[in-house]
Design an enzyme around this catalytic site. Structure first.
Site, PDB file in Angstrom:
ATOM      1  N   HIS A   1     -48.073  22.127 -36.877  1.00 36.33           N
ATOM      2  CA  HIS A   1     -48.805  20.875 -36.973  1.00 36.33           C
ATOM      3  C   HIS A   1     -50.291  21.155 -36.894  1.00 36.33           C
ATOM      4  O   HIS A   1     -50.707  22.046 -36.145  1.00 36.33           O
ATOM      5  CB  HIS A   1     -48.406  19.927 -35.832  1.00 36.33           C
ATOM      6  CG  HIS A   1     -48.727  18.509 -36.143  1.00 36.33           C
ATOM      7  ND1 HIS A   1     -49.980  17.982 -35.906  1.00 36.33           N
ATOM      8  CD2 HIS A   1     -47.994  17.525 -36.718  1.00 36.33           C
ATOM      9  CE1 HIS A   1     -49.985  16.732 -36.319  1.00 36.33           C
ATOM     10  NE2 HIS A   1     -48.796  16.432 -36.813  1.00 36.33           N
ATOM     11  N   ASP A  19     -40.598  15.909 -37.725  1.00 34.26           N
ATOM     12  CA  ASP A  19     -39.782  15.844 -38.932  1.00 34.26           C
ATOM     13  C   ASP A  19     -38.622  16.827 -38.930  1.00 34.26           C
ATOM     14  O   ASP A  19     -37.677  16.674 -39.702  1.00 34.26           O
ATOM     15  CB  ASP A  19     -40.658  16.052 -40.178  1.00 34.26           C
ATOM     16  CG  ASP A  19     -41.466  14.807 -40.443  1.00 34.26           C
ATOM     17  OD1 ASP A  19     -40.924  13.722 -40.187  1.00 34.26           O
ATOM     18  OD2 ASP A  19     -42.620  14.918 -40.862  1.00 34.26           O
TER      19      ASP A  19
HETATM   20  N1  CMC Z   1     -43.895  28.295 -41.356  1.00 33.23           N
HETATM   21  C1  CMC Z   1     -44.420  29.540 -41.315  1.00 33.23           C
HETATM   22  N2  CMC Z   1     -45.737  29.795 -41.047  1.00 33.23           N
HETATM   23  C2  CMC Z   1     -46.527  28.722 -40.819  1.00 33.23           C
HETATM   24  C3  CMC Z   1     -46.025  27.405 -40.839  1.00 33.23           C
HETATM   25  C4  CMC Z   1     -44.663  27.197 -41.116  1.00 33.23           C
HETATM   26  N3  CMC Z   1     -44.135  25.974 -41.148  1.00 33.23           N
HETATM   27  N4  CMC Z   1     -47.044  26.539 -40.568  1.00 33.23           N
HETATM   28  C5  CMC Z   1     -48.131  27.278 -40.396  1.00 33.23           C
HETATM   29  N5  CMC Z   1     -47.825  28.607 -40.539  1.00 33.23           N
HETATM   30  C6  CMC Z   1     -48.740  29.754 -40.363  1.00 33.23           C
HETATM   31  C7  CMC Z   1     -49.734  29.814 -41.524  1.00 33.23           C
HETATM   32  O1  CMC Z   1     -49.214  30.620 -42.569  1.00 33.23           O
HETATM   33  C8  CMC Z   1     -50.932  30.443 -40.852  1.00 33.23           C
HETATM   34  O2  CMC Z   1     -50.677  31.821 -40.667  1.00 33.23           O
HETATM   35  P1  CMC Z   1     -51.880  32.903 -40.725  1.00 33.23           P
HETATM   36  O3  CMC Z   1     -52.774  32.553 -39.562  1.00 33.23           O
HETATM   37  O4  CMC Z   1     -51.216  34.220 -40.614  1.00 33.23           O
HETATM   38  O5  CMC Z   1     -52.558  32.676 -42.056  1.00 33.23           O
HETATM   39  C9  CMC Z   1     -50.926  29.795 -39.451  1.00 33.23           C
HETATM   40  O6  CMC Z   1     -49.546  29.466 -39.195  1.00 33.23           O
HETATM   41  C10 CMC Z   1     -51.798  28.539 -39.339  1.00 33.23           C
HETATM   42  O7  CMC Z   1     -51.348  27.608 -40.286  1.00 33.23           O
HETATM   43  P2  CMC Z   1     -52.260  26.628 -41.124  1.00 33.23           P
HETATM   44  O8  CMC Z   1     -51.763  26.594 -42.533  1.00 33.23           O
HETATM   45  O9  CMC Z   1     -53.701  26.896 -40.889  1.00 33.23           O
HETATM   46  O10 CMC Z   1     -51.927  25.232 -40.453  1.00 33.23           O
HETATM   47  P3  CMC Z   1     -52.402  23.820 -40.952  1.00 33.23           P
HETATM   48  O11 CMC Z   1     -52.906  23.106 -39.758  1.00 33.23           O
HETATM   49  O12 CMC Z   1     -53.309  23.907 -42.125  1.00 33.23           O
HETATM   50  O13 CMC Z   1     -51.042  23.155 -41.501  1.00 33.23           O
HETATM   51  C11 CMC Z   1     -48.950  22.094 -41.514  1.00 33.23           C
HETATM   52  C12 CMC Z   1     -50.238  22.333 -40.735  1.00 33.23           C
HETATM   53  C13 CMC Z   1     -48.126  21.031 -40.788  1.00 33.23           C
HETATM   54  C14 CMC Z   1     -49.291  21.551 -42.917  1.00 33.23           C
HETATM   55  C15 CMC Z   1     -48.161  23.431 -41.623  1.00 33.23           C
HETATM   56  O14 CMC Z   1     -47.836  23.906 -40.332  1.00 33.23           O
HETATM   57  C16 CMC Z   1     -46.925  23.297 -42.480  1.00 33.23           C
HETATM   58  O15 CMC Z   1     -47.015  23.439 -43.701  1.00 33.23           O
HETATM   59  N6  CMC Z   1     -45.710  23.016 -41.847  1.00 33.23           N
HETATM   60  C17 CMC Z   1     -44.503  22.811 -42.624  1.00 33.23           C
HETATM   61  C18 CMC Z   1     -44.501  21.390 -43.204  1.00 33.23           C
HETATM   62  C19 CMC Z   1     -44.228  20.350 -42.138  1.00 33.23           C
HETATM   63  O16 CMC Z   1     -43.317  20.458 -41.337  1.00 33.23           O
HETATM   64  N7  CMC Z   1     -45.038  19.233 -42.189  1.00 33.23           N
HETATM   65  C20 CMC Z   1     -44.844  18.087 -41.311  1.00 33.23           C
HETATM   66  C21 CMC Z   1     -45.945  17.922 -40.321  1.00 33.23           C
HETATM   67  S1  CMC Z   1     -45.542  16.728 -39.045  1.00 33.23           S
HETATM   68  C22 CMC Z   1     -45.456  15.212 -39.852  1.00 33.23           C
HETATM   69  C23 CMC Z   1     -46.749  14.755 -40.405  1.00 33.23           C
HETATM   70  O17 CMC Z   1     -47.733  14.596 -39.642  1.00 33.23           O
HETATM   71  O18 CMC Z   1     -46.825  14.529 -41.606  1.00 33.23           O
END
Ligand code: CMC
Length: 431
Positions: free
Chosen positions: A308, A366
């Site tokens: 998240h 989710d």
């Molecule tokens: N699986 C594997 N690795 C992950 C995941 C994941 N679900 N989420 C983040 N990471 C890794 C990412 O690759 C990065 O690694 P590194 O530092 O080595 O590059 C690190 O964790 C930080 O991630 P980020 O992309 O900077 O995180 P963000 O804040 O931009 O994205 C997120 C947040 C929710 C979009 C992302 O965690 C994600 O895509 N999760 C899966 C989709 C999901 O479940 N979304 C629902 C969110 S809750 C409901 C809502 O609010 O909509």
């Protein structure tokens, strides 16, 4: 200069900017005059450090796993209230009294029917349409049937706001059910006057002309909780979209339709569907989840329902829904579902793996809401629509906040341009 002013030194010159403190102690530097005074803008792609507005509605402390609506903790609201009360709290700022609740619920009940001519709109869409595309299109169309609620005349819209808010909360549910019926080529079922909000939705979803569906109390409770936990969540992607559209003066229907489109994506509201798709893919490949976790660590896959932007401790909604889903699965006697086994295995592995621990990646709401909806027999392609049904109250509250703001400005971010500099135009026959 005040002791709390922030000092910027840019190209050797000093500038002071005031700071702000929110009611829960969050701090911000007020950079509204930054460009005018320095020629610089802030660069913050993804807005992780940018306060786009001030708001009285919801408060999140992602480090401590706190979520509050209008000062009430999500734990208290989940335990002691219901979705309609929380919708009232978000929209009007206070938990309703008995009389207010009755009035609000009555407006919602009476608004359940769609304008009859709107039924024809459903006939024009192919059955393969995605429910979120339909929902967004139909909510925008709904405004056309109520010109006094969707004139883009702010004074008129605010005067009629109570009617519009209740109408949307009520009709989003009728539209959602009709989308499902249309997609599955089932006859449309009308709402009933003697059923509560959730019972009525399940009736429109599952009844047949020759059979009345009465959902079990436990099912209604679980769905009520799911909607309540999704009702608002501060400046997320879809809510920011609603505010952005509203800031240009667009009406409530148009703004919410845009929010629905923003919610559709798999990184946002589409994640609950993506969780089930992921579990099915893992199951079909014969994996117990272990290989998928390794793929997620090496960047070949993403563990949907994990991580998240804001919560770096635990998503408090996930904690509540996890307990509820365990109880619900027990009461429905569902224990040996292969997808559930994979989900539990994934969760256990990720929570104990350094990759996920170091990046503070926990299951989000989710992850479990997908599992709950699956157990309640809600069709997978309706999962994100269910999220939208809950979030509509938060969107309405945020639209109202923007619409009521005196001297509110249109939201208009800047960019750092990285394309080519001025080039000489070459006529087509010389290129
Ligand atoms: N699986 C594997 N690795 C992950 C995941 C994941 N679900 N989420 C983040 N990471 C890794 C990412 O690759 C990065 O690694 P590194 O530092 O080595 O590059 C690190 O964790 C930080 O991630 P980020 O992309 O900077 O995180 P963000 O804040 O931009 O994205 C997120 C947040 C929710 C979009 C992302 O965690 C994600 O895509 N999760 C899966 C989709 C999901 O479940 N979304 C629902 C969110 S809750 C409901 C809502 O609010 O909509």
């Amino acid at each position: 200069m005040s002791a709390s002013d922030a000092k910027f030194i840019i190209e050797g010159k000093e500038y002071l900017f005031p700071t702000l403190e929110g009611s829960e102690g969050e701090k911000a530097i007020d950079t509204r005059k930054l460009r005018a005074e320095t020629g610089y803008i802030t660069y913050d792609e993804g807005y992780g450090n940018t306060g786009s507005c001030s708001s009285d509605i919801s408060f999140i402390d992602g480090e401590q796993g706190i979520l509050r609506h209008r000062g009430y903790s999500i734990e208290d609201l989940a335990e002691k209230s219901n979705y309609i009360e929380v919708a009232h709290l978000l929209i009007y700022g206070e938990l309703p009294t008995k009389d207010q609740l009755q009035q609000f619920a009555e407006r919602i009940l009476l608004g359940a029917l769609l304008p009859e001519r709107m039924r024809h709109l459903f006939d024009g869409f192919p059955a393969a349409s995605h429910p979120m595309a339909l929902l967004s299109a139909l909510i925008n169309s709904l405004g056309c049937y109520y010109p006094h609620l969707s004139s883009n005349n702010r004074d008129e819209e605010l005067e009629n706001f109570d009617e519009a808010a209740a109408l949307l909360i009520s009709k989003v549910r009728t539209i959602a059910a009709m989308i499902y019926r249309m997609k599955h080529r089932l006859p449309m079922i009308y709402p009933r006057r003697d059923m509560g909000y959730i019972q009525n939705f399940l009736h429109m979803l599952f009844s047949e002309p020759y059979y009345e569906h009465f959902a079990h109390d436990d099912v209604c409770k679980a769905l009520n909780l799911m909607l309540l936990l999704h009702a608002d969540h501060e400046q997320n992607c879809s809510t920011s979209t609603v505010r952005m559209v509203a800031s240009g003066g667009a009406n409530l229907f148009a703004s919410i339709s845009a929010g629905i489109s923003a919610l559709w994506g798999p990184l946002h509201g589409g994640a609950n569907m993506a969780v089930i798709d992921m579990l099915k893919t893992i199951h079909a490949s014969g994996d117990d989840g272990s290989k998928f976790v390794e793929d997620a660590k090496s960047g070949k896959a993403k563990l949907m329902g994990f991580g998240h932007r804001v919560y770096k401790n635990y998503d408090p909604r996930a904690k509540i829904i996890k307990e509820a889903s365990n109880k619900m699965l027990d009461s429905l006697g569902i224990q040996d579902d292969p997808l559930l086994d994979i989900a539990r295995h994934l969760e256990e592995q990720a929570l104990n793996d350094d990759y996920f621990v170091e990046r503070k990646l926990y299951p989000n709401v989710d992850f479990y809401s997908g599992i709950i909806l699956q157990a309640l027999n809600i069709p997978t392609d309706m999962f994100t629509v269910m999220f939208a049904m809950g979030r509509i109250s938060g969107w309405i509250a945020n639209w109202k906040e923007v619409a009521e703001k005196e001297k509110g400005r249109i939201y208009r971010p800047r960019q750092v341009y990285t394309g080519p500099q001025l080039r000489e135009f070459v006529a087509i026959d010389k290129r």
